[in-house]
Design a protein around this motif. Structure first.
Motif: not given
Length: 309
Positions: A48-51, A78-83, A128-130
């Protein structure tokens, strides 16, 4: 792992296309995801890329990593997971000395007057752009401050065989393949660039295997912009009926459909010309995008095969 080219998020359509393009060059390929890869010849790593620790382990021994992962089409997710995903990948690439090739979209450019090029400034106008702009900033900071080797390939809106998250696939090609009229959003008479997913995969493979590409931002090969009406005519025949989903219908749809709600903030991409310039990549590497008529025909064929299956 012993493979040298590792695709992070290898089960999505871009991950699969990238794997196939890399295998064609003769390199060994690993796919990191929450399930095994379906591409023959690829070594699968379940992670899992969140790990953070799992990502670090996945990049041990890798020369190049390709970040092609996608998330459900939700600004909140996106705001929660992508960073977190981006930071995990940056940290692992820095620790292992892995060259990171990242797939990006054009959301961070915002509303652009004229063709989008690699020199277009980031001026996002959507949530999403931000998110994407902050990820770009994180990569740049890691290059400047942490020694990351980073190459970025940007794509316009994409479509292609099996591209289930593509707007053109979902609203245009899939209905046409099922014998129904295709739909375009907002305005079907404006030019709109579309990138073919096999061209994205081949482009990313070049960015990861050609040293001349390293360390820069590139726009991936994309054909000349056509109008939505042109694309639908190519997909359904020149005399086939088409439908337009305008602003009023999108507002109504957003009351009942999460996808419509998420798409509305991106409406600026469909209410003004949307042109994407990939000439720098094409000139540098002698690569041309797949002719758009051929790309549309193959995508319709693949969608039709899925309907008949």
């Amino acid at each position: 792992m012993s493979t040298t080219h590792v695709i992070l998020g290898g089960n999505g359509v871009i991950g699969r296309e990238t794997a196939q393009a890399l295998l064609a060059t003769g390199v060994s390929v690993g796919s990191v995801g929450r399930r095994a890869s379906t591409v023959p010849g690829v070594t699968s790593v379940i992670a899992d890329l969140l790990d953070r620790d799992a990502v670090r382990t996945a990049l041990d021994g890798a020369d190049v990593a390709y970040l092609t992962a996608g998330l459900p089409y939700s600004a909140a997710l996106w705001e929660q997971r992508w960073p977190r995903i981006v930071e995990n990948v940056i940290e692992a690439a820095v620790a292992t000395g892995t060259h990171l090739v990242s797939l990006d979209n054009v959301y961070a450019y915002g509303a652009v007057d004229g063709p989008m090029t690699e020199g277009t400034p980031l001026a996002p106008v959507s949530r999403k752009g931000r998110v994407r702009a902050r990820a770009a900033a994180a990569l740049a900071a890691a290059v400047a401050e942490r020694g990351l080797v980073s190459t970025v390939g940007r794509s316009a809106d994409f479509f292609g065989p099996g591209a289930s998250t593509s707007v053109f696939n979902s609203f245009g090609i899939d209905p046409i393949a099922a014998g129904r009229p295709g739909t375009w959003l907002y305005d079907a008479d404006l030019p709109h660039s579309l990138t073919y997913t096999p061209d994205v995969g081949r482009g990313l493979a070049i960015l990861g295997t050609d040293t001349a590409a390293r360390g820069r931002l590139w726009h991936l090969p994309t054909g000349p912009a056509l109008t939505g009406r042109d694309y639908l005519r190519l997909a359904g025949g020149h005399d086939g009926p088409i439908k337009i989903m305008g602003a009023a219908m999108m507002r109504i749809g957003s009351l009942f459909n999460a996808g419509a709600r998420e798409t509305r903030e991106m409406s600026y991409q469909y209410t003004a010309p949307y042109r994407f310039d990939s000439s720098a990549f094409e000139l540098a590497f002698g690569v041309r995008p797949t002719p758009i008529a051929d790309a549309v025909a193959e995508t319709v064929r693949a969608a039709g095969a899925g309907v008949r299956a």
